[in-house]
Design a protein around this motif. Structure first.
Motif, PDB file in Angstrom:
ATOM      1  N   CYS A 156     -92.278  44.557  69.444  1.00  0.00           N
ATOM      2  CA  CYS A 156     -90.809  44.587  69.300  1.00  0.00           C
ATOM      3  C   CYS A 156     -90.357  45.800  68.509  1.00  0.00           C
ATOM      4  CB  CYS A 156     -90.322  43.305  68.637  1.00  0.00           C
ATOM      5  SG  CYS A 156     -90.720  43.194  66.889  1.00  0.00           S
ATOM      6  N   GLY A 157     -91.201  46.823  68.443  1.00  0.00           N
ATOM      7  CA  GLY A 157     -90.747  48.028  67.749  1.00  0.00           C
ATOM      8  C   GLY A 157     -91.887  48.695  67.003  1.00  0.00           C
ATOM      9  N   PHE A 158     -91.528  49.673  66.231  1.00  0.00           N
ATOM     10  CA  PHE A 158     -92.521  50.430  65.468  1.00  0.00           C
ATOM     11  C   PHE A 158     -92.039  50.617  64.048  1.00  0.00           C
ATOM     12  CE2 PHE A 158     -93.527  51.352  69.815  1.00  0.00           C
ATOM     13  CZ  PHE A 158     -94.906  51.453  69.834  1.00  0.00           C
ATOM     14  N   ALA A 159     -92.992  50.675  63.145  1.00  0.00           N
ATOM     15  CA  ALA A 159     -92.691  51.015  61.757  1.00  0.00           C
ATOM     16  C   ALA A 159     -93.602  52.179  61.403  1.00  0.00           C
ATOM     17  CB  ALA A 159     -92.950  49.818  60.850  1.00  0.00           C
TER      18      ALA A 159
ATOM     19  N   ARG B  58     -89.475  44.235  58.904  1.00  0.00           N
ATOM     20  CA  ARG B  58     -88.345  43.318  58.844  1.00  0.00           C
ATOM     21  C   ARG B  58     -87.192  43.828  59.706  1.00  0.00           C
ATOM     22  NH1 ARG B  58     -86.363  40.159  53.701  1.00  0.00           N
ATOM     23  NH2 ARG B  58     -84.565  39.121  54.608  1.00  0.00           N
ATOM     24  N   ALA B  59     -86.926  45.101  59.596  1.00  0.00           N
ATOM     25  CA  ALA B  59     -85.820  45.690  60.359  1.00  0.00           C
ATOM     26  C   ALA B  59     -86.079  45.555  61.859  1.00  0.00           C
ATOM     27  CB  ALA B  59     -85.647  47.160  59.974  1.00  0.00           C
ATOM     28  N   SER B  60     -87.317  45.818  62.283  1.00  0.00           N
ATOM     29  CA  SER B  60     -87.647  45.712  63.706  1.00  0.00           C
ATOM     30  C   SER B  60     -87.426  44.297  64.217  1.00  0.00           C
ATOM     31  CB  SER B  60     -89.119  46.083  63.952  1.00  0.00           C
ATOM     32  OG  SER B  60     -89.314  47.445  63.743  1.00  0.00           O
ATOM     33  N   VAL B  61     -87.908  43.340  63.439  1.00  0.00           N
ATOM     34  CA  VAL B  61     -87.800  41.946  63.883  1.00  0.00           C
ATOM     35  C   VAL B  61     -86.338  41.514  63.895  1.00  0.00           C
ATOM     36  CG1 VAL B  61     -88.422  39.566  63.326  1.00  0.00           C
ATOM     37  CG2 VAL B  61     -90.134  41.384  63.136  1.00  0.00           C
ATOM     38  N   GLU B  62     -85.605  41.903  62.862  1.00  0.00           N
ATOM     39  CA  GLU B  62     -84.186  41.523  62.827  1.00  0.00           C
ATOM     40  C   GLU B  62     -83.422  42.160  63.980  1.00  0.00           C
ATOM     41  OE1 GLU B  62     -83.658  40.404  58.112  1.00  0.00           O
ATOM     42  OE2 GLU B  62     -83.137  42.442  58.768  1.00  0.00           O
TER      43      GLU B  62
END
Lengths: 477, 489
Positions: B442-445, B276-280
């Motif tokens: 769009c990022g990594f978790a 969620r944080a990555s997408v936001e």
């Protein structure tokens, strides 16, 4: 109390397109097994159907000919069942919204006169392949040439009340389909297959339980099968039993039907919309164009023949049985316009009779309409008599020569000149003095005897009208 | 070079810096080296690959380069190819070799592409983890104890580990986008009807669509421009689809004036907090690029998974009837009779998930249940389409997470099909509505890739590509490579 018979018919009719319903394979009959197949009609992975537009047009034409409603948007569905001759494991058919709905065909039977039989729907579908078990040891063979051939299924209302009505309906439908040119409708080739839904009830009561009779491949068998099934159901009920809803297979060798239960029990076909084909949309313009190209239908042709050519209802009916017959007749009238009724009589009574003996259709007549017209001409201009004309026709069929040549070669020209006829008459009168006196004494009936003698003496060539006239004159003495 | 984009390799080929043969050899070597670890390819024929590459070099020399001249593209095992086996990673297609190429394969060949082999997938594309493959699970290069997503897991894994610069996948409920998301690559599902389905083994005919899986947005556009277009052999391929400037659409560097819809139903409890944080964060970057974020609602989103798991299995139950062992594929030994042949052949040939879906579908279509299941699901489908239509009155494009979670461990969800089905919660509605969708990194978790999903109105892949290209130009997520595959530097 009497029983009422209720019959509804489902006819599977092969649409006569050159290519299959959903692929480009040939539909020609009689090829080596599995030579007219491709990945689509073999149900190979990833293969997709593309609808044959001509098959749609021919179904629409059929719909218009039975005065039905053409659905401008119809749908294809999948009918799911497993069988080795059904390659995809489903048949593409139209279940919920068929292309054609609410038509009718008019019939006439001796029993109940004129009746209108409702047609619930005509939908398009594809044929399955053919499984062959006979003569094979513990294996079955499958021929998929037929897989994907386009069919119309024509479903009637349960409007027929006897096997006679059922046959009248089927014959009219068969004739119509052939006239429209939408199917070869050859029953022996399986191009026109009929299943019959049959039940009995007491008049005024709701429908009884029906059975479906299958595997009847001629009009004769259909009638036998219906009559058999009606008797069977009545017996079951009168013995206190109940008719079971089931499919039954007609055995035309044993003249009996047997239950197909166990083989085809309570199938749930799990119909659902065919996702590989978008809804079938046809424009009103397309329907109108098909309507504009509609050929003359059998009943229209019959009426026209009666009106335009003055034919009897019987002759008009005989000569409109097939498009080929009516075309032949019209070509004949064009060749001999002087007397269309003579054409009809001679074609219906003399030519067709001879062709039947030769086991030939009118398309394969050894005599052309033009040649036959010449024969009519020679009767019209009194070159030959009707009796001689029959002999000439036989000779034409046998030798392929035209009428004039045969008349010339065999010297069959009719004698009309009164001089030679008078001479012949005089000879007969001289040789039969006793009869002449008896005639003159009031035995009028002897006139026929003299005619016969003169005709015999002329070998049939004397013009009968002239003979009649001159005989009367000379017998006065 | 191995982690180069397709467009970069194309530049080098065009400038004579390398040859198709060299490129093919490079990737074949990498497959030899790493496929043992990843199991991304289920069939590879080196000689055939080299022969195509050689033919491509010759063609280039004689006639110049075609759209994909000499570029290696791997093919999901669901595409029929004349060369080699096509098995949809199912035992039931044992020994099957298609006598035809899928329409898109023909298109790729005509464009000069070099087809690199068949990639692993969930059996008949039924799965979200690539674990239902008859050829064994495929592994995620970012963590080989994890799944690459599915069903196009082999294609995703192969592109992510640079065993091929690009691959074809198919997407029925997210099968391109979800594995793209889980392996940090770009995946595009075109509008339904944009790409011919002819010769692609059908899973759910009204939902299936083929598309590219690539290292960046432009590569996806390049491939789609080649494989799309009307095919008279597929009645659902649309004849009058608007033509797009596929490559031109990828020139966007900003998002000025772009109205991005953010559906509240896609950001709910249960989703991974870091995802969620990555997408936001990605959405914030879009705002920085000039986009306007607009809160929207797609009220029937919660019904999508249920509707999908009625419609897709229903269609599949019929589509898979042809695997009856009569004409091709696996047949059981010594069948006693027809029924025995059918039941044993299919029992032996199909895996558990495929059987589950056939049974589900047959049940949903059966008499007495049709109205309650299939018909109801179709009605839901209409509602979902309407939700999107309403949304696109207000926004140009919709942005969401591609998957609520990152790649999970192999075997983690195999005993729990329902949880597994929820991995596609964000992608399924797009198929039901027939819309184009794209996933990009769009990022990594916790070290695992996260995907951003773009959804556009039907036939507006240019909008997807434009937004994704602008985002890509401003970020470097697409350049990240997994360790252990020779790309670290």
């Amino acid at each position: 109390m009497s029983w009422e018979v209720v019959i509804g018919l489902e006819v599977h009719c092969q649409i006569n397109t050159d290519t299959k319903a959903f692929c480009g394979c040939s539909t020609a009959f009689g090829a080596e097994p599995n030579t007219q197949t491709c990945p689509v009609c073999l149900g190979m992975p990833g293969q997709l159907p593309v609808l044959n537009a001509l098959a749609v047009d021919k179904t629409i034409l059929t719909g218009l000919a039975i005065d039905a409603q053409i659905n401008l948007e119809s749908k294809f569905d999948r009918k799911n069942y497993f069988y080795p001759d059904l390659p995809k494991g489903y048949q593409i058919s139209q279940f919920t919204i068929p292309l054609v709905e609410h038509g009718h065909i008019d019939i006439t039977t001796k029993g109940r006169g004129d009746r209108r039989i409702g047609i619930t729907r005509i939908h398009m579908e594809e044929d399955a392949g053919k499984s062959m078990h006979e003569g094979l040891d513990a294996v079955s063979h499958i021929d998929l040439n037929r897989s994907g051939i386009p069919l119309m299924e024509i479903v009637s209302e349960p409007d027929m009340r006897s096997s006679d009505e059922a046959i009248a309906y089927l014959k009219n439908l068969h004739q119509l389909i052939r006239f429209l040119g939408v199917s070869g409708a050859d029953m022996e080739k399986g191009q026109f297959r009929c299943d019959a839904n049959i039940s009995v009830r007491r008049p005024g009561e709701p429908f009884g339980t029906r059975t479906e009779m299958k595997n009847m491949n001629s009009f004769r068998f259909i009638k036998q099968a219906i009559d058999y099934e009606v008797m069977r159901q009545i017996e079951v009920i009168e013995d206190g039993g109940k008719v079971i809803q089931e499919s039954r297979l007609w055995d035309s060798v044993k003249n009996e039907s047997r239950s197909m239960r166990g083989k085809e029990e309570a199938n749930d076909y799990r119909y659902f919309p065919e996702p590989d084909l978008p809804p079938l949309r046809v424009s009103q313009e397309r329907v109108d164009a098909i309507k504009a190209g509609m050929p003359e239908l059998p009943h229209q042709l019959r009426e026209r023949f009666e009106k335009e050519f003055g034919l009897s209802a019987y002759d008009a009916d005989v000569l409109t049985q097939t498009r080929e017959l009516s075309n032949w007749y019209e070509a004949l009238v064009a060749a001999h316009p002087a007397d269309p009724k003579r054409c009809a009589n001679w074609m219906a009574n003399e030519l067709l009779g001879r062709l039947k003996e030769l086991n030939k259709d009118i398309e394969h007549s050894p005599v052309s309409p033009e040649a036959f017209g010449k024969l009519m001409d020679r009767m019209g201009d009194n070159t030959i008599s009707g009796k001689i004309a029959k002999d000439v026709l036989d000779a034409m069929i046998e030798s392929g020569k035209d009428a004039d040549t045969i008349i010339e070669e065999k010297g069959l020209k009719q004698v009309t000149d009164t001089g030679s006829i008078d001479a012949m008459i005089q000879e007969i009168l001289d040789a039969n003095q006793g009869q002449v006196e008896a005639y003159r004494g009031g035995k009028d009936k002897l006139f026929g005897f003299f005619v016969g003698q003169v005709m015999k003496a002329s070998k049939g060539k004397a013009n009968p009208a002239v003979v009649n006239q001159r005989l009367k004159e000379l017998l006065k003495g | 070079m191995p982690f180069s984009s397709l467009s970069h390799i194309q530049d080098r080929l065009n400038h004579g810096e390398t040859t198709a043969i060299e490129v093919a050899k490079l990737y074949l070597d990498r497959i030899t080296e790493h496929n043992k670890t990843l199991n991304a390819f289920v069939h590879i024929d080196d000689e055939h690959v080299l022969a195509q590459a050689k033919a491509s070099d010759t063609y280039r020399a004689e006639h110049g380069a075609r759209a994909l001249e000499g570029l290696p593209i791997a093919i999901k095992d669901i595409f029929c190819t004349q060369h080699g086996p096509t098995r949809c990673c199912s035992k039931i297609l044992e020994g099957f070799e298609a006598p035809y190429d899928a329409h898109v394969i023909t298109k790729l060949k005509e464009a000069g592409a070099v087809l690199v082999g068949k990639t692993n997938m969930d059996e008949f594309a039924m799965g979200s983890s690539n674990e239902t493959s008859a050829f064994g699970a495929c592994h995620n290069p970012w963590d080989t104890s994890r799944i690459p997503g599915g069903s196009s897991g082999g294609s995703a894994s192969a592109v992510a580990a640079a065993l091929t610069p690009a691959a074809l996948g198919t997407d029925t409920g997210g099968s391109i986008r979800q594995p793209a998301s889980l392996t940090g690559i770009t995946g595009l599902k075109p509008t339904y009807g944009r790409v011919s389905r002819r010769g692609i083994i059908a899973f759910a005919s009204s939902l299936d669509q083929a598309g590219p899986m690539t290292r960046n947005v432009k590569d996806a556009a390049m491939i789609t421009s080649v494989i799309s277009g009307h095919d008279a052999g597929d009645a659902t391929s649309v004849a009058d689809a608007p033509e797009l400037d596929w490559l031109g659409a990828c020139d966007k560097k900003d998002m000025k004036g772009l109205r991005i819809g953010v559906p509240k139903e896609y950001f709910v409890e249960g989703m991974d907090a870091e995802v969620r944080a990555s997408v936001e964060n990605a959405l914030k970057q879009c705002e920085d690029l000039g986009a306007e974020l607009i809160d929207i609602s797609l009220p029937n989103t919660n019904l999508a998974v249920a509707a999908y798991y009625v419609i897709a299995p229903s269609e599949a139950s019929a589509n898979l009837s042809r695997y009856d062992s009569v004409r091709f594929g696996h047949r059981c030994k010594n069948p006693e009779d027809l029924l025995d042949m059918y039941t044993r052949s299919r029992d032996e040939g199909f895996g558990a998930e495929v059987k589950r879906r056939i049974l589900t579908g047959a049940f949903a279509l059966s008499s007495g249940y049709y109205d309650a299941y299939y018909l109801k699901a179709q009605q839901v489908r209409t509602l979902i389409s309407q939700d999107f239509k309403d949304a696109f009155e207000k926004v140009d494009v919709i942005a969401t997470p591609t998957s609520p979670i990152t790649a999970f461990k192999l075997g983690e969800k195999t005993d729990d099909p329902l949880t597994m089905y929820l991995s596609d919660i964000y992608t399924i509605a797009v198929n039901l509505a027939g819309l184009p969708g794209l996933s990009q990194p769009c990022g990594f978790a916790e070290g695992l890739p996260v995907g951003l999903q773009w959804i556009a109105p039907a036939w507006r892949e240019d909008v997807l590509l434009g937004a994704a290209a602008a985002y890509e130009a401003a970020t470097d997520w697409h350049t990240k490579v997994p360790t252990g595959f020779g790309g670290e530097s």
